[in-house]
Motif scaffolding. Sequence first.
Motif, mmCIF file in Angstrom:
data_model
loop_
_atom_site.group_PDB
_atom_site.id
_atom_site.type_symbol
_atom_site.label_atom_id
_atom_site.label_comp_id
_atom_site.label_asym_id
_atom_site.label_seq_id
_atom_site.Cartn_x
_atom_site.Cartn_y
_atom_site.Cartn_z
ATOM 1 N N ASN A 54 0.757 -1.045 0.112
ATOM 2 C CA ASN A 54 -0.455 -0.175 -0.135
ATOM 3 C C ASN A 54 0.911 1.035 -0.083
ATOM 4 O O ASN A 54 0.232 2.298 -0.114
ATOM 5 N N GLY A 55 2.237 1.218 -0.739
ATOM 6 C CA GLY A 55 2.753 1.498 -0.233
ATOM 7 C C GLY A 55 3.127 2.678 1.104
ATOM 8 O O GLY A 55 3.977 3.999 1.065
ATOM 9 N N GLY A 56 3.051 2.092 2.072
ATOM 10 C CA GLY A 56 2.754 3.153 3.749
ATOM 11 C C GLY A 56 4.343 2.406 4.649
ATOM 12 O O GLY A 56 4.638 3.557 5.661
ATOM 13 N N SER A 57 5.582 1.926 3.668
ATOM 14 C CA SER A 57 6.268 1.717 4.229
ATOM 15 C C SER A 57 7.353 1.512 3.054
ATOM 16 O O SER A 57 7.454 0.555 2.155
ATOM 17 N N THR A 58 8.657 1.053 3.415
ATOM 18 C CA THR A 58 9.629 1.207 2.282
ATOM 19 C C THR A 58 10.880 1.307 3.284
ATOM 20 O O THR A 58 11.198 1.557 4.485
ATOM 21 N N ASP A 59 11.877 0.054 2.810
ATOM 22 C CA ASP A 59 13.139 -0.058 3.324
ATOM 23 C C ASP A 59 14.097 -0.091 2.175
ATOM 24 O O ASP A 59 13.645 -0.377 1.224
ATOM 25 N N TYR A 60 14.725 0.096 3.144
ATOM 26 C CA TYR A 60 16.621 0.669 1.921
ATOM 27 C C TYR A 60 17.785 -0.233 2.428
ATOM 28 O O TYR A 60 18.539 -0.234 3.702
ATOM 29 N N ALA A 61 18.766 -0.499 1.274
ATOM 30 C CA ALA A 61 20.301 -1.243 1.752
ATOM 31 C C ALA A 61 20.548 0.424 2.289
ATOM 32 O O ALA A 61 20.832 1.664 1.763
ATOM 33 N N ASP A 62 21.383 0.085 3.207
ATOM 34 C CA ASP A 62 22.446 1.398 3.975
ATOM 35 C C ASP A 62 22.463 2.451 2.597
ATOM 36 O O ASP A 62 23.522 3.564 2.416
ATOM 37 N N SER A 63 23.429 1.335 2.080
ATOM 38 C CA SER A 63 24.353 2.582 0.323
ATOM 39 C C SER A 63 23.410 3.199 -0.702
ATOM 40 O O SER A 63 24.071 4.535 -0.664
ATOM 41 N N VAL A 64 22.340 3.103 -0.378
ATOM 42 C CA VAL A 64 21.312 3.849 -1.168
ATOM 43 C C VAL A 64 20.235 5.117 -0.563
ATOM 44 O O VAL A 64 19.549 6.048 -1.000
ATOM 45 N N LYS A 65 20.701 5.078 0.791
ATOM 46 C CA LYS A 65 20.030 5.308 2.175
ATOM 47 C C LYS A 65 19.877 6.777 1.762
ATOM 48 O O LYS A 65 21.461 7.521 2.185
ATOM 49 N N GLY A 66 18.724 7.815 1.624
ATOM 50 C CA GLY A 66 18.806 9.271 1.622
ATOM 51 C C GLY A 66 19.019 9.734 -0.191
ATOM 52 O O GLY A 66 19.222 10.969 -0.021
ATOM 53 N N ARG A 67 19.085 8.662 -0.689
ATOM 54 C CA ARG A 67 19.882 9.183 -2.516
ATOM 55 C C ARG A 67 18.320 8.779 -2.970
ATOM 56 O O ARG A 67 18.454 9.154 -4.063
#
Length: 123
Positions: A54-67
């Motif tokens: 539903n688009g409510g949560s996301t998770d990212y690899a540390d290498s791309v977080k913030g970008r």
Amino acid sequence: QVQLVESGGGLVQAGGSLRLSCAASGRTFSKYDMGWFRQAPGKEREFVGVISWNGGSTDYADSVKGRFTISRDNAKNTVYLQMNSLKPEDTAVYYCAGGPRLLPVRREEYQYWGQGTQVTVSS
């Protein structure tokens, strides 16, 4: 079955931006969490990020977080990967994938895969 088709890849200079799209057809798109992975030459396919059904949560690899930012539009059956501040080490083939509703981060957890789109970042 879900068919996934990525688009939007290309050549960009370091520091630039690209937005990848992944269009889905087949079974109900909103049933699945959607992930992005990438694979550089000679390397394993690695997790980039995932967005919940539903688009409510996301998770990212540390290498791309913030970008990098993942979003989705269930009305258009499309998931996006906005990539900013690109680095040469982001060069890879990028794949979208559909998986179960548990924010999966391992590629083995995903059922459906696109064919990939090439992203090349020049220094």
